[in-house]
Design a protein around this motif. Sequence first.
Motif, PDB file in Angstrom:
ATOM      1  N   ALA A 136      42.868  49.858  56.305  1.00 33.07           N
ATOM      2  CA  ALA A 136      42.993  50.633  57.644  1.00 33.07           C
ATOM      3  C   ALA A 136      43.129  52.542  56.985  1.00 33.07           C
ATOM      4  O   ALA A 136      42.589  53.070  57.839  1.00 33.07           O
ATOM      5  CB  ALA A 136      43.444  50.156  58.508  1.00 33.07           C
ATOM      6  N   ILE A 137      44.265  52.425  56.409  1.00 32.23           N
ATOM      7  CA  ILE A 137      44.881  53.744  56.186  1.00 32.23           C
ATOM      8  C   ILE A 137      43.591  54.648  55.169  1.00 32.23           C
ATOM      9  O   ILE A 137      43.450  53.910  53.627  1.00 32.23           O
ATOM     10  CB  ILE A 137      46.430  53.450  55.259  1.00 32.23           C
ATOM     11  N   ASP A 138      43.251  55.583  55.388  1.00 26.91           N
ATOM     12  CA  ASP A 138      42.325  56.449  54.250  1.00 26.91           C
ATOM     13  C   ASP A 138      43.262  57.294  53.438  1.00 26.91           C
ATOM     14  O   ASP A 138      44.641  56.901  52.888  1.00 26.91           O
ATOM     15  CB  ASP A 138      42.377  57.798  55.442  1.00 26.91           C
ATOM     16  N   LYS A 139      43.300  56.990  52.041  1.00 23.12           N
ATOM     17  CA  LYS A 139      43.302  57.557  51.221  1.00 23.12           C
ATOM     18  C   LYS A 139      44.940  56.791  50.242  1.00 23.12           C
ATOM     19  O   LYS A 139      45.299  57.500  49.151  1.00 23.12           O
ATOM     20  CB  LYS A 139      43.974  58.730  51.537  1.00 23.12           C
ATOM     21  N   LEU A 140      44.182  55.579  50.646  1.00 16.22           N
ATOM     22  CA  LEU A 140      45.023  54.361  50.299  1.00 16.22           C
ATOM     23  C   LEU A 140      44.666  53.869  49.240  1.00 16.22           C
ATOM     24  O   LEU A 140      43.368  52.733  50.114  1.00 16.22           O
ATOM     25  CB  LEU A 140      45.905  53.870  51.181  1.00 16.22           C
ATOM     26  N   THR A 141      44.714  53.210  48.144  1.00 18.36           N
ATOM     27  CA  THR A 141      43.382  52.256  47.494  1.00 18.36           C
ATOM     28  C   THR A 141      44.777  50.894  47.404  1.00 18.36           C
ATOM     29  O   THR A 141      46.064  51.489  47.451  1.00 18.36           O
ATOM     30  CB  THR A 141      44.190  52.948  45.652  1.00 18.36           C
ATOM     31  N   GLY A 163      47.711  58.945  43.413  1.00 19.15           N
ATOM     32  CA  GLY A 163      48.183  58.764  44.396  1.00 19.15           C
ATOM     33  C   GLY A 163      48.421  57.663  45.002  1.00 19.15           C
ATOM     34  O   GLY A 163      48.382  56.951  43.674  1.00 19.15           O
ATOM     35  N   PRO A 164      48.413  57.680  45.523  1.00 14.11           N
ATOM     36  CA  PRO A 164      48.930  55.916  46.361  1.00 14.11           C
ATOM     37  C   PRO A 164      47.963  55.146  46.570  1.00 14.11           C
ATOM     38  O   PRO A 164      46.843  55.371  46.425  1.00 14.11           O
ATOM     39  CB  PRO A 164      49.286  56.498  47.909  1.00 14.11           C
ATOM     40  N   VAL A 165      49.054  53.890  45.797  1.00 19.19           N
ATOM     41  CA  VAL A 165      47.902  52.783  45.091  1.00 19.19           C
ATOM     42  C   VAL A 165      48.700  51.797  45.694  1.00 19.19           C
ATOM     43  O   VAL A 165      49.910  51.709  45.390  1.00 19.19           O
ATOM     44  CB  VAL A 165      47.480  52.827  43.793  1.00 19.19           C
ATOM     45  N   TYR A 166      48.160  50.831  46.877  1.00 19.81           N
ATOM     46  CA  TYR A 166      48.837  48.652  47.209  1.00 19.81           C
ATOM     47  C   TYR A 166      48.605  47.836  46.322  1.00 19.81           C
ATOM     48  O   TYR A 166      47.206  47.829  45.746  1.00 19.81           O
ATOM     49  CB  TYR A 166      48.586  49.173  48.551  1.00 19.81           C
ATOM     50  N   ILE A 167      48.711  47.886  45.242  1.00 20.70           N
ATOM     51  CA  ILE A 167      48.848  45.891  44.500  1.00 20.70           C
ATOM     52  C   ILE A 167      49.588  44.738  44.921  1.00 20.70           C
ATOM     53  O   ILE A 167      50.605  45.019  45.289  1.00 20.70           O
ATOM     54  CB  ILE A 167      49.554  46.505  43.319  1.00 20.70           C
ATOM     55  N   ARG A 168      48.559  44.081  45.546  1.00 20.88           N
ATOM     56  CA  ARG A 168      48.875  42.938  45.975  1.00 20.88           C
ATOM     57  C   ARG A 168      48.827  42.216  44.543  1.00 20.88           C
ATOM     58  O   ARG A 168      48.091  41.784  43.962  1.00 20.88           O
ATOM     59  CB  ARG A 168      47.852  42.443  46.876  1.00 20.88           C
ATOM     60  N   ILE A 169      50.362  41.667  44.499  1.00 16.77           N
ATOM     61  CA  ILE A 169      50.749  40.815  43.183  1.00 16.77           C
ATOM     62  C   ILE A 169      51.010  39.338  44.121  1.00 16.77           C
ATOM     63  O   ILE A 169      52.219  39.162  44.455  1.00 16.77           O
ATOM     64  CB  ILE A 169      51.582  41.157  42.853  1.00 16.77           C
ATOM     65  N   SER A 223      22.384  27.995  42.929  1.00 20.54           N
ATOM     66  CA  SER A 223      23.012  29.455  42.010  1.00 20.54           C
ATOM     67  C   SER A 223      23.916  30.540  42.099  1.00 20.54           C
ATOM     68  O   SER A 223      23.536  31.526  43.904  1.00 20.54           O
ATOM     69  CB  SER A 223      21.697  30.526  41.425  1.00 20.54           C
ATOM     70  N   ALA A 224      24.521  30.328  42.608  1.00 16.84           N
ATOM     71  CA  ALA A 224      25.863  31.077  43.659  1.00 16.84           C
ATOM     72  C   ALA A 224      26.163  32.506  42.468  1.00 16.84           C
ATOM     73  O   ALA A 224      27.251  32.234  40.926  1.00 16.84           O
ATOM     74  CB  ALA A 224      27.121  29.995  44.162  1.00 16.84           C
ATOM     75  N   ARG A 225      26.175  33.179  42.751  1.00 16.47           N
ATOM     76  CA  ARG A 225      26.874  34.394  42.194  1.00 16.47           C
ATOM     77  C   ARG A 225      28.534  34.501  42.962  1.00 16.47           C
ATOM     78  O   ARG A 225      28.974  34.619  43.591  1.00 16.47           O
ATOM     79  CB  ARG A 225      26.246  35.542  42.293  1.00 16.47           C
ATOM     80  N   VAL A 226      28.989  34.741  41.490  1.00 19.28           N
ATOM     81  CA  VAL A 226      30.484  35.201  41.880  1.00 19.28           C
ATOM     82  C   VAL A 226      31.309  36.171  41.571  1.00 19.28           C
ATOM     83  O   VAL A 226      30.789  36.926  40.780  1.00 19.28           O
ATOM     84  CB  VAL A 226      31.380  33.953  41.464  1.00 19.28           C
ATOM     85  N   ILE A 227      31.408  37.332  42.281  1.00 25.20           N
ATOM     86  CA  ILE A 227      32.338  38.708  42.643  1.00 25.20           C
ATOM     87  C   ILE A 227      33.816  38.789  42.727  1.00 25.20           C
ATOM     88  O   ILE A 227      33.912  38.706  43.848  1.00 25.20           O
ATOM     89  CB  ILE A 227      30.903  39.384  43.193  1.00 25.20           C
ATOM     90  N   ASN A 228      34.670  39.513  41.999  1.00 25.57           N
ATOM     91  CA  ASN A 228      35.412  39.820  42.176  1.00 25.57           C
ATOM     92  C   ASN A 228      35.277  40.973  42.968  1.00 25.57           C
ATOM     93  O   ASN A 228      35.641  41.862  42.056  1.00 25.57           O
ATOM     94  CB  ASN A 228      36.528  39.422  40.691  1.00 25.57           C
ATOM     95  N   MET A 229      36.250  41.010  44.127  1.00 25.34           N
ATOM     96  CA  MET A 229      36.459  42.161  44.387  1.00 25.34           C
ATOM     97  C   MET A 229      37.885  42.988  44.877  1.00 25.34           C
ATOM     98  O   MET A 229      37.992  42.728  45.514  1.00 25.34           O
ATOM     99  CB  MET A 229      35.664  42.087  45.965  1.00 25.34           C
ATOM    100  N   ALA A 230      38.323  42.743  43.572  1.00 24.97           N
ATOM    101  CA  ALA A 230      39.583  43.357  42.811  1.00 24.97           C
ATOM    102  C   ALA A 230      40.030  44.449  44.262  1.00 24.97           C
ATOM    103  O   ALA A 230      41.194  44.393  45.131  1.00 24.97           O
ATOM    104  CB  ALA A 230      39.792  43.384  41.861  1.00 24.97           C
ATOM    105  N   THR A 231      39.588  45.553  44.236  1.00 20.24           N
ATOM    106  CA  THR A 231      39.608  46.660  45.346  1.00 20.24           C
ATOM    107  C   THR A 231      39.049  46.849  46.035  1.00 20.24           C
ATOM    108  O   THR A 231      37.599  46.501  46.440  1.00 20.24           O
ATOM    109  CB  THR A 231      39.531  48.130  44.368  1.00 20.24           C
ATOM    110  N   VAL A 232      39.609  46.386  47.451  1.00 24.79           N
ATOM    111  CA  VAL A 232      39.423  46.304  48.386  1.00 24.79           C
ATOM    112  C   VAL A 232      38.882  47.465  49.284  1.00 24.79           C
ATOM    113  O   VAL A 232      38.150  47.935  50.050  1.00 24.79           O
ATOM    114  CB  VAL A 232      40.548  45.109  49.800  1.00 24.79           C
ATOM    115  N   SER A 233      39.794  48.509  48.712  1.00 29.17           N
ATOM    116  CA  SER A 233      40.028  50.254  49.122  1.00 29.17           C
ATOM    117  C   SER A 233      40.035  50.909  48.185  1.00 29.17           C
ATOM    118  O   SER A 233      41.004  50.967  47.587  1.00 29.17           O
ATOM    119  CB  SER A 233      40.248  50.044  50.592  1.00 29.17           C
ATOM    120  N   PRO A 234      38.827  52.236  47.526  1.00 27.09           N
ATOM    121  CA  PRO A 234      37.615  52.382  47.921  1.00 27.09           C
ATOM    122  C   PRO A 234      37.098  50.966  47.407  1.00 27.09           C
ATOM    123  O   PRO A 234      37.098  50.653  47.094  1.00 27.09           O
ATOM    124  CB  PRO A 234      37.247  53.554  47.413  1.00 27.09           C
ATOM    125  N   ILE A 235      36.076  50.204  48.805  1.00 29.76           N
ATOM    126  CA  ILE A 235      35.246  48.888  47.889  1.00 29.76           C
ATOM    127  C   ILE A 235      33.910  49.199  47.576  1.00 29.76           C
ATOM    128  O   ILE A 235      33.747  50.369  47.752  1.00 29.76           O
ATOM    129  CB  ILE A 235      35.573  48.003  49.682  1.00 29.76           C
TER     130      ILE A 235
END
Lengths: 318, 291
Positions: A136-141, A163-169, A223-235
């Motif tokens: 929800a925070i603008d300009k935070l990856t 710029g600022p980045v949050y990485i969830r480990i 037939s299911a596609r699997v997408i890894n959406m590692a970056t949530v913002s920007p999505i």
Amino acid sequence: MSAAAAPTGMFDCRDAYVHTIEELAVADERIVAVVNDSVGSSKLGKFRDRFPRRLINVGIAEQNMVGVGAGLANGGKIPFVSGASCFLSARALEQIKADCAYSQANVKLCGISSGVAYGELGATHHSIEDVAWLRAIDKLTVIVPADPWETAEAIKAAVAHDGPVYIRISRMPVPELARDKPVFNIGKAETLRAGGDIAIIANGTLVHRALAAAEALAAEGVSARVINMATVSPIDTRAIADAAATGSIVTAEEGLAHGGLGGAVAEYCAQNVPVRMRMLGFPGFLPTGSAAWLMDRFGLNADGIAAAARDLLGVKVG
Amino acid sequence: MVSVDRRSRGARAESLENRAAHVRERANWMRRRLLRMIVDAGQGHPGGDLSATDVISSLYFDILRIDPAAPNAPDRDRFVMSKGHCTGALYSALAGAGFFPEADLDTYLKPESRLNGHPNRTYLPGVETNTGPLGHGLPVAVGIAVAAQIDEADYRVFVLTGDGELQEGSMWEAAMFAGHRGLGQLTVIVDRNRLQQGAGTEDTNALEPLADKWRAFGWEVEEMDGHDHAAVLATLDAACEPRDKPRCIIANTFKGHGVSFMENQASWHHGVPNAEQYAQAIAELEAEMGQ
């Protein structure tokens, strides 16, 4: 919660994290680490031994830790601010917003032991709200890597990104994903499995379970596609639009069922490409139990994902 | 325009008396300018602006080694405005020092203005970090000082905090850590006007014994009259000398100082003068400078 060895073929992403910043720190003197009495849980002991002046332990003080990170960035450093994601994200939320994102400080925030890794310790120590808050925070990856390779790539990309980045480990052991020609780009989703009946969009520890669910569905002719959406913002809205073209989307994440990855996908779909959806995640404060038990209890496993897909598609089994 | 003085402090030829006279003149200009900004905008924080004006004038027009032409020079001194609501004082100083055109002050708080109600570094050169929520500036300043310590750089870090702001716990997290690290580059100036938004600090959540608190956290502490320009300069000169502890300067000030009817009145925390009050305030300030 001890540092037990991961099962064969399974990896602790913290190792990839610390190995990568150690490697980068050799060549780039700007890289420093900031911790809140969390050298052990962040596995930064070796970094401290190699670069004693560049490991800054502020003690148990998360607001100060994030502010100090912003100040170090002002002083020309690239700080990796590491702490348990439950405290880093919640306790210092305003510092992340004002000092890092709003100020566009070059701070890399690493939320360690994310999701329900601290399962038995209770809801105070679960970090299931962090993605909802931080996206929800603008300009935070915001990046949620799925395996050691992606963790390492996310760290490198974060250093390259001004710029600022949050990485969830996570600290839960995960397998290395099989990839043909791996490429990591911030903001770009990765299609791990092609499929046209339904799309499963997951990140972090749920990617592996999504692939297993797709395998089970394939055996049933889905037939299911699997997408890894590692970056949530920007999505990656392009990937979401393409996923919506299948007619059905299941999202799965080790976090709240609302507000995080699922929320991000749903927001885009509702306004641009309305589609049937199921959002898999945790409902809220959780009962006591190990991480593995909690994931199973709330359907965040291959069976749960496959069941959601069947439900969405109206497929009857057995 | 301020002239950039990159000589070592203490090597300045000017007498303290001359320096104080210059800073006093600039402070008087800042007071008139910020009051006009607030009247034009219809809002602002004149009380805290006016208590901090003399300290900020001393920093920007004498003490800080800064170059408006190179606002991000790595070796610049840093000033962090932790009491971020007092933009009248900060913006008038930045404009006066040449970081942006003085005419921009006329846009204060107007739509699309770079002069937001709280300072924003992406809008304005010379702003080091975005502040506004209280309790943020000191931790950031501590981080800058740690970077200087790691690099063995000789730039100095000054932070101005409100006294009511010290009720925020994050300030003491930062104070504890700065003391632990022996951050000699760091100087905190507490704008000790003894009034917070609605009442006295001592009536709300008392800060005294304030000097003892900082000392207990490992800081050197000095007190000064925050409106006596010679005293402020002498104290800041001393704060620039090499040392191995962070320094806290408690600047004893009055909210609204310089305008008789505003002085020491909590109601002027964010009051706006009417036309008559504004005229009186300007007349008082002009009289003070013999204009």
